[in-house]
Design an enzyme around this catalytic site. Structure first.
Site, PDB file in Angstrom:
ATOM      1  N   THR A  18      49.134  20.742  50.970  1.00  0.00           N
ATOM      2  CA  THR A  18      50.211  20.843  51.962  1.00  0.00           C
ATOM      3  C   THR A  18      49.751  20.266  53.295  1.00  0.00           C
ATOM      4  O   THR A  18      50.515  19.669  54.032  1.00  0.00           O
ATOM      5  CB  THR A  18      50.617  22.329  52.151  1.00  0.00           C
ATOM      6  OG1 THR A  18      50.890  22.907  50.875  1.00  0.00           O
ATOM      7  CG2 THR A  18      51.841  22.463  53.019  1.00  0.00           C
ATOM      8  N   SER A 113      42.525  25.633  58.775  1.00  0.00           N
ATOM      9  CA  SER A 113      43.576  26.434  59.394  1.00  0.00           C
ATOM     10  C   SER A 113      43.288  27.930  59.412  1.00  0.00           C
ATOM     11  O   SER A 113      42.294  28.367  59.965  1.00  0.00           O
ATOM     12  CB  SER A 113      44.891  26.132  58.687  1.00  0.00           C
ATOM     13  OG  SER A 113      45.929  26.749  59.354  1.00  0.00           O
ATOM     14  N   HIS A 114      44.129  28.681  58.713  1.00  0.00           N
ATOM     15  CA  HIS A 114      44.055  30.147  58.733  1.00  0.00           C
ATOM     16  C   HIS A 114      43.094  30.674  57.673  1.00  0.00           C
ATOM     17  O   HIS A 114      42.930  31.881  57.556  1.00  0.00           O
ATOM     18  CB  HIS A 114      45.446  30.706  58.472  1.00  0.00           C
ATOM     19  CG  HIS A 114      46.027  30.136  57.210  1.00  0.00           C
ATOM     20  ND1 HIS A 114      46.430  28.818  57.124  1.00  0.00           N
ATOM     21  CD2 HIS A 114      46.208  30.662  55.980  1.00  0.00           C
ATOM     22  CE1 HIS A 114      46.858  28.570  55.898  1.00  0.00           C
ATOM     23  NE2 HIS A 114      46.737  29.666  55.181  1.00  0.00           N
ATOM     24  N   ASP A 277      46.143  31.142  65.048  1.00  0.00           N
ATOM     25  CA  ASP A 277      45.267  31.081  63.877  1.00  0.00           C
ATOM     26  C   ASP A 277      44.014  30.242  64.118  1.00  0.00           C
ATOM     27  O   ASP A 277      43.726  29.848  65.254  1.00  0.00           O
ATOM     28  CB  ASP A 277      46.036  30.518  62.677  1.00  0.00           C
ATOM     29  CG  ASP A 277      46.340  29.036  62.823  1.00  0.00           C
ATOM     30  OD1 ASP A 277      46.464  28.586  63.969  1.00  0.00           O
ATOM     31  OD2 ASP A 277      46.435  28.334  61.798  1.00  0.00           O
ATOM     32  N   ASP A 279      43.073  27.133  63.752  1.00  0.00           N
ATOM     33  CA  ASP A 279      43.126  25.855  64.472  1.00  0.00           C
ATOM     34  C   ASP A 279      44.216  25.803  65.536  1.00  0.00           C
ATOM     35  O   ASP A 279      44.500  24.732  66.078  1.00  0.00           O
ATOM     36  CB  ASP A 279      43.291  24.697  63.484  1.00  0.00           C
ATOM     37  CG  ASP A 279      44.584  24.777  62.691  1.00  0.00           C
ATOM     38  OD1 ASP A 279      45.062  25.897  62.446  1.00  0.00           O
ATOM     39  OD2 ASP A 279      45.130  23.725  62.316  1.00  0.00           O
ATOM     40  N   ASP A 281      47.536  26.273  65.501  1.00  0.00           N
ATOM     41  CA  ASP A 281      48.912  25.786  65.360  1.00  0.00           C
ATOM     42  C   ASP A 281      49.893  26.877  64.941  1.00  0.00           C
ATOM     43  O   ASP A 281      51.096  26.717  65.102  1.00  0.00           O
ATOM     44  CB  ASP A 281      48.990  24.562  64.422  1.00  0.00           C
ATOM     45  CG  ASP A 281      48.405  24.810  63.052  1.00  0.00           C
ATOM     46  OD1 ASP A 281      47.946  25.940  62.782  1.00  0.00           O
ATOM     47  OD2 ASP A 281      48.387  23.865  62.236  1.00  0.00           O
ATOM     48  N   ARG A 282      49.393  27.996  64.418  1.00  0.00           N
ATOM     49  CA  ARG A 282      50.317  29.066  64.025  1.00  0.00           C
ATOM     50  C   ARG A 282      50.454  30.096  65.140  1.00  0.00           C
ATOM     51  O   ARG A 282      49.575  30.203  65.995  1.00  0.00           O
ATOM     52  CB  ARG A 282      49.803  29.792  62.787  1.00  0.00           C
ATOM     53  CG  ARG A 282      49.752  28.921  61.574  1.00  0.00           C
ATOM     54  CD  ARG A 282      49.360  29.721  60.367  1.00  0.00           C
ATOM     55  NE  ARG A 282      49.398  28.866  59.188  1.00  0.00           N
ATOM     56  CZ  ARG A 282      49.590  29.294  57.959  1.00  0.00           C
ATOM     57  NH1 ARG A 282      49.734  30.577  57.720  1.00  0.00           N
ATOM     58  NH2 ARG A 282      49.615  28.462  56.952  1.00  0.00           N
ATOM     59  N   THR A 344      58.183  22.346  52.442  1.00  0.00           N
ATOM     60  CA  THR A 344      57.100  22.986  53.184  1.00  0.00           C
ATOM     61  C   THR A 344      56.050  21.946  53.570  1.00  0.00           C
ATOM     62  O   THR A 344      55.641  21.140  52.735  1.00  0.00           O
ATOM     63  CB  THR A 344      56.455  24.068  52.300  1.00  0.00           C
ATOM     64  OG1 THR A 344      57.440  25.079  52.072  1.00  0.00           O
ATOM     65  CG2 THR A 344      55.239  24.683  52.949  1.00  0.00           C
TER      66      THR A 344
END
Ligand code: G16
Length: 543
Positions: A18, A113-114, A277, A279, A281-282, A344
């Site tokens: 993704t 990421s997360h 998160d 990085d 972005d969330r 997504t």
């Protein structure tokens, strides 16, 4: 400059998911693994002479080593310059901003990421194009194709570059510029929001708590929320960047952002609480004892955007990923603007933003953003909310409840089943697909199935088609269940079940989402047979 050509053998598992290639650190540490993927990226691009590459990551374990390798490979592959964040750190939205502001050819972002970080946990790498956004599928597909055939990569014989101090190093004509990771981004944020109003709101005694989850937004939050807006030092939690995120799971949701949830639901709860998160972005948005679903957050920002200086002229359109609730669709209808439904993955929003079709976009997976960059942006979302709180004088909860009174409520929840053996997860998907012909018209309790499909998307800008993007069961009453497999995990499969029911009934609007969705959850199990096929009775994470 002397350049080595190193012989290598292809790996078969370098298919970007993704959001880029995510694997365990130990996988990336295998000889040639990182190099093969980076060379596969460079082989996909037509790199003009003296092009600049933006480079940075979220500071997780293996970030520093990978950056030194990528600098040497960029030099060997014809880049003239690398622009890198100090200590090799850049949040994902800040990297997107730098690519756009300095018009660099593209960027490499190192992040999973997360996902947790550390020697036994995850690492990731992705390529962003010159618009600042994640490479579209036609590029990620080409990278994967290259990775399956690669036989050599190029590496320049350069010394390690000191990334700890800001400045320019020139090595045989190749330039490495280390820049302050925070200041360009902080300036951008200050130009978009009413910082004076937010400062007054804080000075009037309102309190916020921000949790950086030991991840990349720590230094950004200290500069923006602390230095520029005057938030007290004790309102900024976990703001020291650590290679393993303090041993935590830097995913801002009610399960993993435990420290923050305790504060927001505690006796001395602040007016506003938020987390970002790994990085940056969330985002997760909370009020005093109140959780805002990401889908509602997007809808509410869209409905009130004119109160934010950057959007005072209105929005050109909005977009959401397919599994995200339809709350923003109702706002768009009222505003008379276009609303797009994409698969997504943030990469699908880029074309719409570049074409000027949408200003705001968002996803249920705690991502919200706008066309100021081409990534979702955690601190931007936090500033949207602070700006709205300061402009309206309302609390988080009253803003959301008034929104529901006006537009109705899309009651929403996502149930994740993590670490499911791949065969079992595939069996669940196959079981649903096998019923595609027979499900329409079937009645399950108070729900009648209207249509079922496997979502596919035709990009309205370039006509590209993406199929197999998630199974949708749409009911006659407008409720729906969506089931798809995550494309960001690194172990087994994660089944995501998205549940949505719309209500205009004020009594229903008061209910807790799990209560309001109880029957739909049962129906989703009946149709998918998920408990029987996986042996899982409960989800791992509920958001
Ligand atoms: C990535 C993507 C998002 C996506 C999310 C979840 O976010 O950028 O667009 O919604 O993964 O994807 P999946 O459901 O396939 O796991 P991030 O924050 O991990 O980069």
């Amino acid at each position: 400059m002397s350049i080595q050509t190193v012989a290598t053998q292809a790996f078969s598992d370098q298919k970007p998911g993704t959001s880029g290639l995510r694997k365990k650190v130990r996988v990336f540490q295998q000889p040639h693994y990182l190099q093969n993927f980076v060379q596969s990226i460079f082989d996909t691009l037509e790199i003009p002479a003296n092009a600049t590459l933006t480079l940075g990551g979220d500071g997780r374990y293996f970030n520093k080593e990978a950056i030194q390798v990528i600098i040497k490979m960029a030099a060997a592959n014809g880049f003239g310059k690398v622009l890198v964040g100090q200590h090799g750190i850049l949040s994902t939205p800040a990297a997107s901003h730098l690519i756009r502001k300095y018009q660099t050819f593209g960027g490499i972002i190192l992040s999973a990421s997360h996902n947790p970080g550390g020697p036994d946990d995850d690492f990731g790498i992705k390529y962003n194009t010159s618009n600042g956004g994640p490479a579209p599928e036609k590029i990620t597909d080409a990278i994967f194709a290259n990775s399956k055939q690669i036989s050599q990569y190029k590496l320049a014989d350069l010394p390690e570059v000191d990334l700890s101090s800001i400045g320019v190093t020139t090595l045989d004509g190749f330039v490495v510029e280390v820049i302050d990771a925070v200041s360009d981004y902080a300036e951008l944020m200050e130009s978009m929001f009413d910082f004076a109003a937010i400062k007054r709101w804080l000075a009037a005694g309102h309190r916020l708590t921000f949790d950086a989850m030991h991840a990349v937004t720590g230094p950004y939050a200290k500069e923006i929320l602390g230095n520029r807006l005057g938030a007290s030092a004790d309102s900024l939690m976990n703001c020291e960047v650590s290679e393993n995120f303090g041993g935590g799971h830097p995913d801002p949701n009610l399960t993993y952002a435990e420290d923050l949830v305790k504060v927001a639901y505690g006796a001395q709860a602040p007016d506003f609480a938020a987390a970002s998160d790994g990085d940056g972005d969330r985002n997760m948005i909370l009020g005093n004892h109140f959780f805002v679903t990401p889908s509602d957050s997007l809808a509410l920002i869209a409905a009130n955007a004119k109160l934010i200086p950057a959007y005072a002229q209105g929005l050109s359109g909005v977009a959401r990923s397919m599994p995200t609730s339809g709350a923003v669709d109702r706002v768009a209808a009222k505003l008379g603007i276009a609303c797009y439904e994409t698969p997504t993955g943030w990469k699908f929003f880029g074309n719409l933003m570049d074409a000027g079709r949408v200003t705001l976009c968002g996803e249920e997976s705690f991502g919200t953003g706008s066309d100021h960059v081409r990534e979702k942006d955690g601190l931007w979302a936090v500033l949207c909310w602070l700006n709205l709180l300061a402009a309206t004088g309302e609390s988080v909860e009253s803003l959301v409840r008034k929104h529901w009174q006006t537009y109705g409520r899309n009651v929403y929840s996502r149930h994740d089943y993590e670490g499911v053996p791949t065969e079992q997860a595939n069996a669940v998907m196959a079981h649903i697909k096998a019923q595609f012909a027979s499900l329409p018209g079937q009645v399950f309790g108070s729900y009648t199935v209207n249509t079922v499909d496997d979502f596919s998307y035709t990009d309205p800008v370039d006509g590209s088609v993406s199929t197999g993007q998630g199974l949708r069961i749409l009911f006659a009453c407008g409720s729906r269940v969506v089931i798809r497999l995550s494309g960001t995990g690194t172990e087994g499969a994660t089944i995501r079940v998205y549940l949505e029911a719309f209500t205009q009934d004020p009594a229903q609007q008061q209910l807790d989402a799990q209560e309001a969705l109880a029957e739909l959850i049962t129906v989703s199990h009946q149709i998918s047979q998920l408990p029987q096929l996986t042996g899982r009775q409960q989800p791992t994470v509920i958001t």
